[in-house]
Design an enzyme around this catalytic site. Structure first.
Site, short mmCIF file in Angstrom:
data_model
loop_
_atom_site.label_atom_id
_atom_site.label_comp_id
_atom_site.label_asym_id
_atom_site.label_seq_id
_atom_site.Cartn_x
_atom_site.Cartn_y
_atom_site.Cartn_z
N GLN A 164 4.30 -67.36 15.10
CA GLN A 164 2.84 -67.20 15.16
C GLN A 164 2.27 -66.55 13.90
OE1 GLN A 164 1.75 -65.52 19.02
NE2 GLN A 164 2.87 -67.12 20.09
N ARG B 32 -4.50 -70.10 23.22
CA ARG B 32 -3.16 -70.57 23.55
C ARG B 32 -3.02 -72.07 23.26
NH1 ARG B 32 -0.01 -70.56 29.32
NH2 ARG B 32 -1.46 -72.29 29.65
N TYR C 231 10.95 -68.64 22.09
CA TYR C 231 10.91 -69.75 23.06
C TYR C 231 10.79 -71.14 22.45
CZ TYR C 231 5.79 -68.90 22.78
OH TYR C 231 4.50 -68.69 22.37
N ARG D 36 4.49 -66.74 35.54
CA ARG D 36 3.95 -68.11 35.56
C ARG D 36 5.04 -69.11 35.20
NH1 ARG D 36 0.87 -67.96 30.99
NH2 ARG D 36 0.92 -65.71 30.67
N HIS E 185 6.62 -61.00 29.86
CA HIS E 185 5.17 -60.80 29.75
C HIS E 185 4.65 -60.55 31.16
CE1 HIS E 185 5.24 -63.84 26.22
NE2 HIS E 185 4.86 -62.70 25.68
N GLU F 298 -1.14 -59.74 31.55
CA GLU F 298 -1.88 -59.59 30.30
C GLU F 298 -3.36 -59.92 30.48
OE1 GLU F 298 -0.51 -62.06 27.09
OE2 GLU F 298 -1.66 -60.96 25.60
N HIS G 11 2.90 -56.05 27.59
CA HIS G 11 1.45 -55.95 27.86
C HIS G 11 1.21 -55.04 29.06
CE1 HIS G 11 1.07 -58.89 24.79
NE2 HIS G 11 1.60 -59.86 25.50
N ASP H 29 3.63 -58.74 18.22
CA ASP H 29 3.35 -59.93 19.04
C ASP H 29 2.94 -61.15 18.21
OD1 ASP H 29 2.66 -61.68 21.05
OD2 ASP H 29 1.40 -60.32 22.17
C1 NGQ Z 1 3.13 -66.26 24.06
N1 NGQ Z 1 1.33 -64.67 23.94
O1 NGQ Z 1 4.11 -66.53 24.73
O2 NGQ Z 1 3.09 -66.44 22.85
C2 NGQ Z 1 1.93 -65.65 24.75
C3 NGQ Z 1 0.93 -66.72 25.10
C4 NGQ Z 1 1.31 -67.36 27.47
C5 NGQ Z 1 0.73 -63.60 24.46
N2 NGQ Z 1 0.80 -63.44 25.74
C6 NGQ Z 1 1.45 -67.75 26.04
N3 NGQ Z 1 0.10 -62.74 23.71
O3 NGQ Z 1 1.23 -66.20 27.81
O4 NGQ Z 1 1.30 -68.26 28.28
ZN ZN Z 2 4.23 -62.34 23.73
#
Ligand code: NGQ
Ligand code: ZN
Length: 454
Positions: free
Chosen positions: A62, A83, A122, A209, A232, A235, A269, A320
């Protein structure tokens, strides 16, 4: 290479000590930390030495899109519209680019005072959704970037099976993330040979999720007992609402009810917690992974820091999405967010530590080290020789009593006061520059030229 250094002031686990000699062995572990000693002739001497910070949450790729999503769209923008844009970037990164971006990022993080990172990784599959011939291709690229730059790393292969609560099928633009618990365990197994004092491997169910509670239980149960587990959690308010609709419980409640949450866990978070959840997380001894600059950037909400501190909760910081690579900015925002929210001052402190900068640095070293699952975060025998030499000639620090150094560094001004950085004793930043800055930057710029040209 073994070595030693003399510090007129060094930040030890109990606070500042004077006239400290730090010695380390060939493996990069501290073998002696001796305060109140005499400097010897020709010995390397510095004024202020502090332990390097742990960055407990990173999605390295990112970094390539930092600053690129600050344009208002047609409708209201949110975490979820961001996202979608992030997924577009994710779909394009090649393994070579992954390594170039991560190396640039880690060099920047080192220059600003991070010496360890937990990589929540990921992007496992190729853009077409198939695994690479080597399943661990991209994870190995990120580890290679860490090794190249000298950054200590905890690689966390991410379990990502679903698009939402209730085992919803993945979206097409999530195809690179697709994994099941068996595949993650296979990845962990494959990365076993990369483990050493600089590299640890844990796992990360992406979120409630993206992974079912059964999957998470199976995965964690099959993992060696001492490995870190990150997730996570809570958040966004929309995520809390969806979790309630699906299960009748809030995300943290559901997590606590279905998993054995203890000190191997890092809850990234953990923004939207009610009072009972906050108390339970604190009591669990898990680390809350606060990523203030990203949470600010994405409009998440405020972590309830004062109540969490009062409950003796453990926490650390992460960059992050890498809109910032500086632990100073992370900590400053952490404290300022609370001051703005509560209309007060000097929030992050405790009876035993009234100095906000000192309190935050120390707390995040401890929380970060626990989340990383590595021997880092303090200048003590047996720990990694990971430390920062601050620029004592900078006007903010020159002649300053050591007790004022962390507060001044964190809360006054914008110059980068990190002059030199050693990780496992190895000098990786010298006079504010990464020792391989030129080649790392050239590869990064090359990669960015390609990414921008499409
Ligand atoms: C991520 N980022 O996995 O990069 C996540 C967004 C999600 C943050 N949560 C994707 N800041 O949570 O589904
Ligand atoms: Zn993250």
């Amino acid at each position: 290479m073994s070595g030693r250094i003399f510090a007129r002031h060094a930040y030890l686990p109990d606070g500042w000590a004077q006239n400290v000699r730090l010695s380390w062995n060939d493996a990069g572990d501290l073998t002696a930390v001796s305060p109140d000693v005499q400097v010897e002739p020709h010995e390397m001497q510095e004024d202020y030495i502090v332990p390097g910070m742990i960055n407990l949450h990173s999605h390295a790729f990112q970094r390539a899109m930092a600053g690129m999503t600050e344009i208002a769209g047609e409708g209201p923008d949110s975490f979820w519209t961001w996202r979608d844009l992030m997924y577009r970037t994710a779909l394009r990164i090649t393994p070579e680019q992954m390594q170039a971006i991560a190396a640039q990022l880690y060099a920047e993080c080192l220059r600003h005072g991070y010496t360890s990172v937990c990589e929540f990784h990921y992007l496992h599959r190729a853009p077409d959704g198939a695994f690479y011939a080597n399943m661990a291709e991209t994870a190995e690229r990120v580890i290679a970037a860490a090794n190249e730059t000298g950054m200590g790393i905890t690689m966390l292969p991410v379990l990502y099976s679903y698009a939402d609560f209730g085992e919803t099928a993945l979206r097409d633009d999530q195809r690179r993330f697709s994994t099941n618990p068996e595949q993650i365990l296979q990845l962990v197994q494959q990365l076993e040979s990369a483990r050493n004092a600089q590299v640890e491997v844990g796992v990360a169910p992406h979120s409630l999720r993206a992974a079912s509670t059964t999957q998470i239980r199976d995965l964690v149960a099959a993992l060696p007992a001492d490995r870190p587990v990150h997730i996570h959690i809570a958040e966004q308010q929309k995520e809390v609402d969806a979790c309630l609709a699906y299960s009748g419980q809030r995300p943290v409640q559901l997590l606590l009810d279905t998993q054995n949450i203890d000190q191997r866990w890092c809850l990234v978070h953990a923004t939207h917690l009610d009072k009972a959840e906050l108390a339970a997380v604190a009591a669990s001894r898990a680390v809350a992974g606060i990523c203030t600059t990203t949470e600010g950037n994405l409009g998440d909400g405020f972590f309830d820091l004062p109540d969490f501190i009062a409950a003796n909760g453990r926490f650390g910081i992460g960059s992050d999405s890498h809109v910032s690579q500086s632990p100073i900015e992370e900590l400053r925002w952490l404290e300022y967010g609370q001051r703005l929210r509560l209309q007060g001052r000097n929030i992050a402190s405790q009876l035993g530590q009234r100095r906000v900068g000192d309190y935050l640095w120390q707390a995040c070293l401890q929380g970060g080290a626990q989340a990383a699952g590595r021997r880092v975060g303090q200048l003590a025998c047996g720990m990694r020789a990971d430390f920062l030499v601050l620029d004592h000639l900078h006007p903010n620090l020159q002649g300053l009593p050591a007790t004022e150094v962390l507060n001044t560094w964190i809360f006054a001004g914008n110059d980068n006061l990190v002059r030199d950085v050693r990780v496992g004793g190895r000098l990786v930043v010298e006079h504010g520059r990464h020792v391989q800055q030129a080649s790392i930057q050239a590869a990064y710029l090359d990669c960015m030229r390609t990414l921008r040209s499409v």
